[in-house]
Structures are given as structure tokens and as C-alpha cells.
Design a protein around this motif. Structure first.
Motif, mmCIF file in Angstrom:
data_model
loop_
_atom_site.group_PDB
_atom_site.id
_atom_site.type_symbol
_atom_site.label_atom_id
_atom_site.label_comp_id
_atom_site.label_asym_id
_atom_site.label_seq_id
_atom_site.Cartn_x
_atom_site.Cartn_y
_atom_site.Cartn_z
ATOM 1 N N GLU A 1 0.841 -1.189 0.000
ATOM 2 C CA GLU A 1 0.000 0.000 0.000
ATOM 3 C C GLU A 1 0.875 1.238 0.000
ATOM 4 N N GLN B 1 -3.722 -0.004 -2.733
ATOM 5 C CA GLN B 1 -3.561 -1.105 -1.784
ATOM 6 C C GLN B 1 -3.802 -2.435 -2.494
ATOM 7 N N LEU C 1 -5.236 6.209 3.735
ATOM 8 C CA LEU C 1 -4.087 5.384 4.143
ATOM 9 C C LEU C 1 -3.117 6.253 4.948
ATOM 10 N N ALA D 1 0.585 5.022 5.108
ATOM 11 C CA ALA D 1 1.229 4.590 3.855
ATOM 12 C C ALA D 1 2.312 5.569 3.419
#
Length: 547
Positions: free
Chosen positions: A4, A27, A44, A47
Motif C-alpha cells: 500500500e 492497496q 491510508l 502509507a
């Protein structure tokens, strides 16, 4: 690459509801979010953020490429982009020097316009090689050039009749010249050595690399060759898919030619379709038909006579009734039909047959989502475009040919069609204005190499990349950068019924995208060909990076 991550950059989504974005959250190979950077962070938060220079577009679609014919360049001699008979002979001669163990010398890429009015002859090849058979395939794949030994092994004598829908070109005394057109090419199958699924797998892998270098992540292949070894070619795809080596998404079509037994072909097609059902990245989805041939061989089917051949307007490969029934059978079996049409009368036939088949299918199955497609469309008009739109017939265009070519336009198209028809060939904006959905294709290896940015340039400019000597070929058919990118991405995905997964950068779709070195919306349109593909991603994984 991380499972991700967030991509930050200048993004063209091909989604008309939100054309541009600044970030994507990815992802496990899927797109979770497209929009601004903060929105991606909200999706996210942990991430990593990867900032990309350049211009990000969806993975490009190739609407018509003979992928397994990459075998011609992997195992044979390549004659593309040469400009004289002497260059052809020298290239073949050089190939022979390094392939002394080969029993058959073969390859592809010659242009018929290079030769004089007699065309490619056995005598020209005999000067290079007399002992072993030599078979060369034309760049348009509608004719073949054989030496004397190959003619003998093919069983061609002075008495051999022309096959239906083909011609053994002869001298006035009846002797074969060595030039075989259309269905007559089948004679050369007796000469060529067989290839197995691993050979085709090697060819497919080579094409896949070429595709990724050009930002292409999905492609349609109409299986077509005089060997008729379509099951073996499909097995090559399965061989790679089973081993996780087929990364691009491919849909296939099965070619049925004029003299074929349709019942046997259809059975073979369904068997191949079934053999691929468990594959992840390849499937058979189309029946492929050839209504006519090509202008350069006088085999395209025209409404009006060829300008240099009064009384000759070409002829169709099938009857209209055959086409109606074939397309109907395909529709009833859940298959689309992909049809080669060059001449305007061939297009008339195709539209009529599709209209019939779709009407009957709708009555019998209630089906309304039709995706039948016409490819090439060299000679077509606005009325035909209107009928295509009414019947949701897709136009798979070939922009690589949409320019003045000294070989093709001056030596073949203008003399054979006359100036008026030649100037009006290859409509594009006419199709869009009528509401026709369009995709773009290279017809690889007819176009070699198939630079995707050349296609973009040609759709917008209709001039040969980097050449300012000639005016645009039909300037009124130029389209915008956005329309061109739509054809290259979501248009091709739609043709292949992949638009729910690919073709645009939207939530829920596959993370397939390419990064260009320049923003095509910001540079002068006559410099579009200077764009290059810097990186290509499939399922969020980098599969190509320009060094």
C-alpha cells in the motif's frame, strides 16, 4: 514495491467526472482513492507517499495487435523500416550468415510499394538464397513473397488454380512470380516449420516487454496466421499465465476466413475459449472476420472502382448471409465480433450484418449491451459513422497510418483510390462527432515499433512524427489531446469489456498506470511525439522503468 502506498503527482484519470487529480491511494494492486493528497492520507494514513515527476495516465489499451506474430521477429528476419529491394536482400543475406542451421528462412516487414509493378518476385529472393526455402510476410500481412524453392515446396505449379479469395500472381506466360495474395498465402503454411506453445510463449513475453515500454497494460489479439495453429498460440498464453508470467491483460479473437468450414472453426474457437477459462489474464472473447483485404493488393472491397483498374472494386471474403449468421451465432454464444473492414462497401456489409445479428439477439435473449467492432475503416463516411453509433458499433482506429507516406500514399493509395478518396481516408473526428466509441490500435507487427506516443501525436496532428514536409492527412479529422487519450485508455478498455476494472484511474479499479515524461496538455501539439513513457505499473507494481 509496497503493498500500500500513495502516489503523488499530476494525474489524468480518464474519468470525465474528475479529469485530473493530485494523488492516488493504492492497496494490494487496487485503487482505493483518487483526488487530493489529504484525501489519500485520510484513506491510508500510515502509507508511504511516493512523489512522481512527469504526467500519470491510466494504463494504455492496445485494441488490435497480432501478439503471437512477434514470433516473426523473435525467430525470423525483420524487414520493417527499410526503403529498397536491395536493403531487403542485404538484411536477409545478413540473417542467413548468422542462421546457417535454419531449414527455412522466414521473416516479415516488407512493403509492396517498394517494388515495381511486377511486385516482389522469386527471382529477387533467389539472388540471396536458392537452396533453402525463403518466405517473407508483407508488413500488412496480406501477401507473401517466396523464392523458387519455397514455391516448389508449397506445391505451386503453372496449373495451380487461384484459391477463393486469393491470388497466385503470375507473369503473362502463366508462371508464378513468387507473390501470393490473401488466401493464396495458405500455400506457404506447407513450407514454414511448426512452432509450439513454448515458442509462442517466448514471443508473447517479448511483446509484453514492448507493450510495457509503451505504457500498454491490456491488449486484444485477433489470432490470425496461415498456419492456423490458434490452439497452440492460446496454449502459449496459458503457459505463461499458469506460471504467473503473463502480467498484461489479453483478450483474444479467433479468425475465420472466407474458405473456412465455419462449423469446425466455431467448435475449435469454443474449445480454446474453454481451455482459458481458469486463466487470470487471458480469455477468448471474440469472433474475428475479414470482410475484405487491403488497398495495396486491390483486395479491399469498394463502392466505386479502383482508379487504376476500371471495372474492379474488389470483392468480399464472405456473403452477407454468411456474415449475418456468423455474427448471430457468436452473439448467441456470448462472443463479440471484431471485423476487418478497409473499403466502404465492406463497411456497408459489416454494419448491415451486425444490425441484423443484434436485432435478432435482442429478440431471442433480450441482450442490449453489444460491443461489436470494426477495425481499420480506411474508407468510410459520415452516414456510416451515424449507423455505427446507432448500433453501438465500436471503431478500432489505426492512427499510425493517418499521415502522408511517400511509400503508401504516393505509390499506392493515391494511384489506386484517386486523390479525392485518398485525401478522405481514415476518418477519426467524423466518427467521434457521430457518437461512435473509438479505441486505437497499432496492428502490430504491421506497425513496428508501436510507439504509443506516436499514436497520440498522429491522432492530434495527422502528420508523421518529426516530419514537417507534408500537410496533415485530412486536417478536419484531427482530434483533441483529451479525445486521443480517451481512445488510448478507457476507449480500448470498453472495446475489451474491461472498463469496470481498467482504462481509467478510479476507486475500485486495478492500479494500472503509466508515467509520461511530459504533460501532453501543456506542450505544443506538434511535439507530442517527444513524450516518452518513463514508467509502467500493473497492479501497483512497476513492470518498466526507463533507464
Amino acid at each position: 514495491m509496497e503493498k500500500e502506498y500513495i502516489v503523488q503527482g499530476c494525474i489524468y484519470t480518464a474519468n470525465k467526472d474528475m479529469k485530473f487529480a493530485r494523488a492516488m491511494a493504492l492497496q494490494n494492486g487496487k485503487i482505493l482513492y483518487v483526488g487530493d493528497l489529504q484525501g489519500a492520507k485520510n484513506i491510508l494514513p500510515a502509507a508511504p507517499i511516493i512523489k512522481k515527476q512527469g504526467f500519470i495516465i491510466p494504463g494504455i489499451a492496445e485494441g488490435h495487435a497480432h501478439i503471437t506474430c512477434t514470433s516473426e521477429t523473435v525467430f525470423g528476419v525483420t524487414l520493417n523500416n527499410l526503403h529498397s529491394v536491395e536493403e531487403y536482400q542485404d538484411k536477409i543475406r545478413d540473417f542467413i550468415k548468422t542462421h546457417r542451421e535454419e531449414k527455412v528462412i522466414w521473416g516479415s516487414g516488407y512493403d509492396n510499394g517498394i517494388f515495381d509493378s511486377t511486385g516482389p518476385t522469386a527471382r529477387l529472393l533467389d539472388r540471396v538464397e536458392k537452396e533453402r526455402p525463403v518466405v517473407m510476410i508483407a508488413s500488412d500481412h496480406h501477401s507473401r513473397w517466396l523464392n523458387t524453392t519455397a514455391l516448389k515446396l508449397a506445391g505451386i505449379t503453372d496449373e495451380t488454380p487461384n484459391p477463393a479469395n486469393g491470388e497466385i500472381v503470375r507473369y503473362p506466360n502463366g508462371k508464378a512470380t513468387g507473390w501470393l495474395k490473401e488466401a493464396a498465402m495458405d500455400f506457404s503454411a506447407k513450407v514454414l516449420e511448426k512452432l509450439d506453445c513454448k515458442d509462442y510463449a517466448k514471443a508473447i513475453e517479448r511483446y509484453q516487454q514492448i507493450a510495457f515500454e509503451n505504457g500498454v497494460t491490456m491488449a486484444f489479439e485477433p489470432l490470425y496466421d496461415c498456419r492456423r495453429d490458434y490452439a497452440e498460440r492460446a496454449a502459449g498464453y496459458k503457459y505463461l499465465d499458469d506460471r504467473g508470467k503473463l502480467l498484461m491483460t489479453v483478450t483474444l479473437g479467433y479468425s475465420v476466413e472466407g474458405g473456412d468450414d465455419f462449423t469446425l472453426c466455431f467448435e475449435d474457437m469454443l474449445n480454446i475459449k474453454k481451455s482459458l477459462e481458469k486463466c487470470q489474464n487471458v480469455s477468448l472473447t471474440n469472433l474475428k472476420l475479414f470482410v475484405d483485404g487491403v488497398i495495396e493488393c486491390h483486395t479491399a472491397y469498394l463502392r466505386d472502382d479502383y482508379s487504376d483498374s476500371p471495372g474492379n472494386c474488389g470483392r468480399p471474403m464472405y456473403s452477407l448471409d454468411f456474415m449475418k449468421n456468423a455474427i448471430l451465432k457468436a452473439e448467441m454464444s456470448g462472443l463479440d465480433t471484431h471485423i476487418h473492414t478497409i473499403g466502404d462497401r465492406a463497411t456497408d456489409m459489416s454494419i448491415s450484418a451486425i444490425e441484423y445479428a443484434q436485432t435478432e439477439t435482442a429478440k431471442l435473449k433480450g441482450k442490449t449491451d453489444f460491443r461489436n467492432c470494426l477495425v481499420h475503416l480506411q474508407i468510410a463516411d459520415s452516414e456510416q459513422a451515424k449507423k455505427m453509433a446507432e448500433n453501438n458499433i465500436i471503431a478500432c482506429t489505426n492512427p499510425y497510418w493517418h499521415y502522408y507516406s511517400p511509400i503508401y500514399y504516393n505509390e499506392l493509395e493515391k494511384p489506386f483510390l484517386g486523390e479525392a478518396r485518398a485525401k478522405a481516408e481514415y476518418p477519426m473526428k467524423t466518427l467521434l462527432d457521430a457518437g461512435v466509441k473509438i479505441s486505437r490500435a497499432s496492428d502490430f507487427p504491421v506497425t513496428f515499433p508501436p510507439r504509443s506516443m506516436d499514436a497520440l501525436h498522429l491522432m492530434v496532428n495527422r502528420t508523421e512524427p518529426g516530419v514537417t514536409e507534408y500537410p496533415p492527412l485530412g486536417e478536419k479529422e484531427c482530434i483533441s489531446v483529451e479525445d486521443a487519450l480517451q481512445a488510448m485508455t478507457i476507449g480500448g478498455a470498453y472495446q475489451m469489456r474491461l472498463e469496470n476494472r481498467k482504462g481509467s484511474l478510479e476507486k475500485g479499479k486495478d492500479a494500472d498506470f503509466a508515467i509520461l515524461t511530459k504533460n501532453p496538455f501543456e506542450i505544443p501539439k506538434d511535439e507530442l511525439y517527444t513524450c516518452e513513457v518513463a514508467e509502467t505499473y500493473v497492479g501497483g507494481q512497476c513492470v518498466f522503468k526507463k533507464i
